[in-house]
Scaffold this active site. Structure first.
Site, PDB file in Angstrom:
ATOM      1  N   LYS A   9       1.055  -1.145   0.079  1.00 54.00           N
ATOM      2  CA  LYS A   9       0.292   0.059   0.108  1.00 54.00           C
ATOM      3  C   LYS A   9       0.776   0.893  -0.058  1.00 54.00           C
ATOM      4  CE  LYS A   9      -3.748  -2.009   2.599  1.00 54.00           C
ATOM      5  NZ  LYS A   9      -4.750  -2.324   3.287  1.00 54.00           N
ATOM      6  N   TYR A  49     -11.782  -2.001  -3.743  1.00 59.28           N
ATOM      7  CA  TYR A  49     -11.951  -2.455  -2.044  1.00 59.28           C
ATOM      8  C   TYR A  49     -14.135  -2.044  -2.722  1.00 59.28           C
ATOM      9  CZ  TYR A  49      -8.113  -2.293   0.433  1.00 59.28           C
ATOM     10  OH  TYR A  49      -6.542  -2.889   0.109  1.00 59.28           O
ATOM     11  N   PHE A  57     -15.322   3.261   6.454  1.00 57.99           N
ATOM     12  CA  PHE A  57     -14.039   3.951   6.938  1.00 57.99           C
ATOM     13  C   PHE A  57     -13.508   3.266   5.390  1.00 57.99           C
ATOM     14  CE2 PHE A  57     -13.878  -0.527   7.692  1.00 57.99           C
ATOM     15  CZ  PHE A  57     -13.536  -1.463   6.494  1.00 57.99           C
ATOM     16  N   ARG A  85      -1.629 -14.373   4.338  1.00 59.53           N
ATOM     17  CA  ARG A  85      -2.198 -13.684   5.103  1.00 59.53           C
ATOM     18  C   ARG A  85      -1.183 -13.842   6.883  1.00 59.53           C
ATOM     19  NH1 ARG A  85      -6.619 -10.519   3.983  1.00 59.53           N
ATOM     20  NH2 ARG A  85      -7.541 -11.018   5.903  1.00 59.53           N
ATOM     21  N   THR A  91      -5.337  -7.139  10.650  1.00 57.16           N
ATOM     22  CA  THR A  91      -5.912  -5.932  10.114  1.00 57.16           C
ATOM     23  C   THR A  91      -4.793  -4.710  10.801  1.00 57.16           C
ATOM     24  OG1 THR A  91      -7.701  -7.147   9.300  1.00 57.16           O
ATOM     25  CG2 THR A  91      -6.950  -4.322   9.297  1.00 57.16           C
ATOM     26  N   ARG A 102       2.788  -6.500   8.925  1.00 53.97           N
ATOM     27  CA  ARG A 102       2.015  -5.517   9.949  1.00 53.97           C
ATOM     28  C   ARG A 102       2.348  -5.122  11.430  1.00 53.97           C
ATOM     29  NH1 ARG A 102      -3.372  -7.480   7.373  1.00 53.97           N
ATOM     30  NH2 ARG A 102      -4.015  -6.050   5.826  1.00 53.97           N
ATOM     31  N   ASN A 112      -1.695   0.035   6.608  1.00 54.63           N
ATOM     32  CA  ASN A 112      -1.434  -0.791   7.361  1.00 54.63           C
ATOM     33  C   ASN A 112      -0.166  -2.346   6.786  1.00 54.63           C
ATOM     34  OD1 ASN A 112      -3.345  -1.847   5.740  1.00 54.63           O
ATOM     35  ND2 ASN A 112      -4.666  -3.019   7.829  1.00 54.63           N
ATOM     36  N   HIS A 115      -1.756  -5.719   1.576  1.00 55.07           N
ATOM     37  CA  HIS A 115      -3.044  -6.289   1.244  1.00 55.07           C
ATOM     38  C   HIS A 115      -2.604  -7.714   0.226  1.00 55.07           C
ATOM     39  CE1 HIS A 115      -7.290  -7.194  -0.437  1.00 55.07           C
ATOM     40  NE2 HIS A 115      -6.091  -7.449  -1.710  1.00 55.07           N
ATOM     41  N   GLU A 126      -9.736 -10.870  -7.931  1.00 56.55           N
ATOM     42  CA  GLU A 126      -8.417  -9.334  -7.852  1.00 56.55           C
ATOM     43  C   GLU A 126      -7.148  -9.020  -8.941  1.00 56.55           C
ATOM     44  OE1 GLU A 126      -7.732  -9.626  -3.431  1.00 56.55           O
ATOM     45  OE2 GLU A 126      -9.313  -8.707  -2.873  1.00 56.55           O
TER      46      GLU A 126
HETATM   47  P1  ATP Z   1      -6.986  -5.844   3.214  1.00 58.67           P
HETATM   48  O1  ATP Z   1      -8.274  -6.866   2.339  1.00 58.67           O
HETATM   49  O2  ATP Z   1      -6.236  -5.062   2.816  1.00 58.67           O
HETATM   50  O3  ATP Z   1      -5.723  -7.480   3.031  1.00 58.67           O
HETATM   51  P2  ATP Z   1      -7.303  -6.923   5.642  1.00 58.67           P
HETATM   52  O4  ATP Z   1      -8.240  -8.495   4.994  1.00 58.67           O
HETATM   53  O5  ATP Z   1      -6.533  -7.788   7.064  1.00 58.67           O
HETATM   54  O6  ATP Z   1      -7.150  -6.452   5.266  1.00 58.67           O
HETATM   55  P3  ATP Z   1     -10.101  -5.315   5.441  1.00 58.67           P
HETATM   56  O7  ATP Z   1     -11.382  -6.617   6.418  1.00 58.67           O
HETATM   57  O8  ATP Z   1     -10.555  -6.393   4.211  1.00 58.67           O
HETATM   58  O9  ATP Z   1      -8.798  -6.052   6.177  1.00 58.67           O
HETATM   59  O10 ATP Z   1     -10.486  -3.825   5.788  1.00 58.67           O
HETATM   60  C1  ATP Z   1      -9.529  -4.214   4.201  1.00 58.67           C
HETATM   61  C2  ATP Z   1      -8.598  -2.439   4.379  1.00 58.67           C
HETATM   62  O11 ATP Z   1      -9.052  -1.271   4.839  1.00 58.67           O
HETATM   63  C3  ATP Z   1      -7.994  -3.097   6.023  1.00 58.67           C
HETATM   64  O12 ATP Z   1      -6.281  -3.674   5.422  1.00 58.67           O
HETATM   65  C4  ATP Z   1      -7.517  -1.219   6.462  1.00 58.67           C
HETATM   66  O13 ATP Z   1      -6.620  -0.565   5.619  1.00 58.67           O
HETATM   67  C5  ATP Z   1      -8.808  -0.961   6.064  1.00 58.67           C
HETATM   68  N1  ATP Z   1      -9.561  -0.980   7.820  1.00 58.67           N
HETATM   69  C6  ATP Z   1     -10.600  -1.894   8.377  1.00 58.67           C
HETATM   70  N2  ATP Z   1     -11.182  -1.569   9.577  1.00 58.67           N
HETATM   71  C7  ATP Z   1     -10.487  -0.761   9.306  1.00 58.67           C
HETATM   72  C8  ATP Z   1     -11.155  -0.312  10.476  1.00 58.67           C
HETATM   73  N3  ATP Z   1     -11.537  -0.124  11.268  1.00 58.67           N
HETATM   74  N4  ATP Z   1     -10.767   1.651  10.471  1.00 58.67           N
HETATM   75  C9  ATP Z   1      -9.892   1.682   8.961  1.00 58.67           C
HETATM   76  N5  ATP Z   1      -9.719   1.906   8.240  1.00 58.67           N
HETATM   77  C10 ATP Z   1      -9.878   0.164   8.066  1.00 58.67           C
HETATM   78 MG    MG Z   2      -9.453  -7.503   3.366  1.00 53.41          MG
END
Ligand code: ATP
Ligand code: MG
Length: 138
Positions: A9, A49, A57, A85, A91, A102, A112, A115, A126
């Site tokens: 990212k 997304y 968010f 993962r 996350t 992370r 973070n 992705h 994706e």
């Molecule tokens: P990614 O999809 O980026 O690999 P993830 O699967 O661990 O991460 P998701 O739940 O899919 O997490 O959320 C996508 C992204 O949205 C997160 O990686 C983070 O950048 C952001 N995000 C998730 N939860 C929050 C939150 N509560 N507040 C702000 N940003 C968030």
């Molecule tokens: Mg995700």
């Protein structure tokens, strides 16, 4: 063999840790079979997304993802979706296991660093979002 999409990212690219992230994949026996650096438009980030579009968010996340260049990669290996993962960590970096990307580099629940696709169906969507089949060299 399985494939997954990995993104470094904008915060990860800004921290100059592209090589560090790739090193962790390679050390784990994961192969990078496609890679490019790009700067997402707001529309492209929203499309990527789309599953999160109802989340509070969403706006902040898509703005962050367009705030600078990213690196997109296709990773290949046995069980690579889960392996990636695990290397990434939770996350929220505060809950991420020690030694994960992370935990070591994230500074914020949103910013973070990486992705990774979370299931075979999301990986297929994706990967196709960023790469044509001709750009993936196994
Ligand atoms: P990614 O999809 O980026 O690999 P993830 O699967 O661990 O991460 P998701 O739940 O899919 O997490 O959320 C996508 C992204 O949205 C997160 O990686 C983070 O950048 C952001 N995000 C998730 N939860 C929050 C939150 N509560 N507040 C702000 N940003 C968030
Ligand atoms: Mg995700």
């Amino acid at each position: 063999m399985e494939r997954t999409l990995s993104l470094i990212k904008p915060d990860g690219v800004a921290k100059n840790i592209i090589g560090e992230v790739i090193k962790r994949f390679e050390t784990a026996g994961i192969k990078v079979v496609a890679m490019k650096k790009l700067h997402l438009s707001q529309k492209q980030a929203e499309g990527f997304y789309a599953v999160h579009k109802e989340r509070p968010f969403f706006k902040s996340l898509t703005e962050f993802m367009t705030s600078g260049p990213i690196v997109a990669m296709v990773l290949e290996g046995e069980d690579v979706i889960a392996k990636n993962r695990k290397l990434m960590g939770a996350t929220n970096f505060k809950n991420a296991e020690e030694g994960t990307i992370r935990r070591d580099y994230a500074t914020d629940i949103e910013k973070n660093v990486v992705h990774g696709s979370d299931a075979p169906e999301t990986a297929a969507f994706e990967i196709a979002y960023f790469f044509s089949t001709m750009e993936i060299v196994g």
